[in-house]
Design a protein around this motif. Structure first.
Motif, PDB file in Angstrom:
ATOM      1  N   ALA A  36       7.640 -11.609 -21.168  1.00  0.00           N
ATOM      2  CA  ALA A  36       8.997 -11.622 -20.627  1.00  0.00           C
ATOM      3  C   ALA A  36       9.875 -10.663 -21.427  1.00  0.00           C
ATOM      4  N   ARG A  37      10.813 -10.001 -20.760  1.00  0.00           N
ATOM      5  CA  ARG A  37      11.690  -9.057 -21.449  1.00  0.00           C
ATOM      6  C   ARG A  37      12.451  -9.725 -22.584  1.00  0.00           C
ATOM      7  N   SER A  38      12.850 -10.967 -22.365  1.00  0.00           N
ATOM      8  CA  SER A  38      13.602 -11.674 -23.404  1.00  0.00           C
ATOM      9  C   SER A  38      12.740 -11.884 -24.652  1.00  0.00           C
ATOM     10  N   GLY A  83       3.516 -16.661  -8.340  1.00  0.00           N
ATOM     11  CA  GLY A  83       4.389 -15.634  -7.783  1.00  0.00           C
ATOM     12  C   GLY A  83       5.291 -14.954  -8.797  1.00  0.00           C
ATOM     13  N   ALA A  84       5.008 -15.127 -10.088  1.00  0.00           N
ATOM     14  CA  ALA A  84       5.901 -14.593 -11.119  1.00  0.00           C
ATOM     15  C   ALA A  84       5.653 -13.125 -11.426  1.00  0.00           C
ATOM     16  N   PHE A  85       4.456 -12.579 -11.096  1.00  0.00           N
ATOM     17  CA  PHE A  85       4.115 -11.209 -11.444  1.00  0.00           C
ATOM     18  C   PHE A  85       3.970 -10.346 -10.204  1.00  0.00           C
ATOM     19  N   VAL A  94       8.697 -10.703 -11.896  1.00  0.00           N
ATOM     20  CA  VAL A  94       9.633 -10.551 -10.784  1.00  0.00           C
ATOM     21  C   VAL A  94      10.556 -11.760 -10.668  1.00  0.00           C
ATOM     22  N   ARG A  95      10.319 -12.758 -11.468  1.00  0.00           N
ATOM     23  CA  ARG A  95      11.224 -13.896 -11.566  1.00  0.00           C
ATOM     24  C   ARG A  95      11.024 -14.541 -12.937  1.00  0.00           C
TER      25      ARG A  95
END
Length: 243
Positions: free
Chosen positions: A123-125, A182-184, A162-163
């Protein structure tokens, strides 16, 4: 915008200084703390001195490609992974990359058409908090070692979030699968048709994240032929035959 740029420069400078100090004044072994070296001989053996093996979760989720691990997530390997990921000991990327390369060969990186090494995205964070992307750095070290051994592999960091997802730490297997579903997604045009892909990650627990990464690869036209990880917690997995 200016604050964002300044923060990025500050993190880069801090990361460079931290790594330079680590090279000039090596800390005690990241695995056991016993020797004044980045990683002592016995801990290197524990991390990558054996042969990678096929591992299977209990239960095994649908859509999981064959997973190979180089070490058990305990003792020295666990300490080394945490030191690299959370304490920013960047010099550990090289020995960790050697362990990942070991698992990649067992997963088939040296057979047939060379696969793309695709890191599971952070994750970016998390990347911002740590100041580096652990899996990507280890994957680059692994690819460098494999190329020196004559295998024409490249790292392709084409998966992205993507989420947002919740922290997986406190979730059971079913909750983890729901959390990452569905996260990637893969970057547009990431793969040639039927291009073989080897997913790489530092650690696997229930396999839910690898299942989601494999789904995203398939949706983009790639073929996930396997997964290579550094370590696996044996309490949750059946340790299979050695590769």
């Amino acid at each position: 915008m200016r604050e964002t740029v300044c923060e990025g420069l500050r993190r880069s400078a801090f990361g460079w200084w931290r790594e330079a100090c680590g090279l000039a004044l090596p800390a005690r072994c990241a695995g056991c703390g016993a020797a004044r070296d980045v990683l002592c001989g016995p801990c290197r053996v524990e991390l990558y001195g054996g042969r990678a093996r096929r591992v299977r979760p209990r239960p095994e989720p649908a859509g999981l490609p064959p997973v190979y691990a180089a070490a058990r997530y305990a003792d020295g390997p666990r300490a080394v992974l945490l030191a690299h990921k959370e304490r920013g000991m960047l010099a550990l990327a090289k020995p960790l990359g050697r362990a990942m390369a070991l698992a990649a060969v067992a997963a088939g990186a040296g057979r047939g058409r060379p696969p793309a090494l695709v890191p599971v995205p952070s994750a970016r964070s998390a990347v911002a908090r740590r100041g580096h992307d652990p899996v990507r750095g280890i994957a680059l070290a692994a690819a460098g070692r494999l190329r020196r051994e004559g295998l024409a592999v490249r790292v392709r960091p084409v998966l992205r979030h993507v989420r947002s997802v919740a922290d997986q730490g406190g979730l059971a297997a079913a909750g983890r699968r729901t959390n990452v579903l569905g996260a990637f997604a893969a970057r547009s045009g990431a793969f040639a048709r039927d291009e073989p892909v080897l997913l790489v990650d530092d650690l696997v627990t229930t396999g839910a994240t690898l299942v989601e990464a494999a789904r995203a690869v398939r949706a983009a036209g790639g073929v996930p032929v396997g997964a290579a990880v550094i370590a696996v917690p044996p309490i949750r997995w059946i340790l299979g035959t050695r590769g």
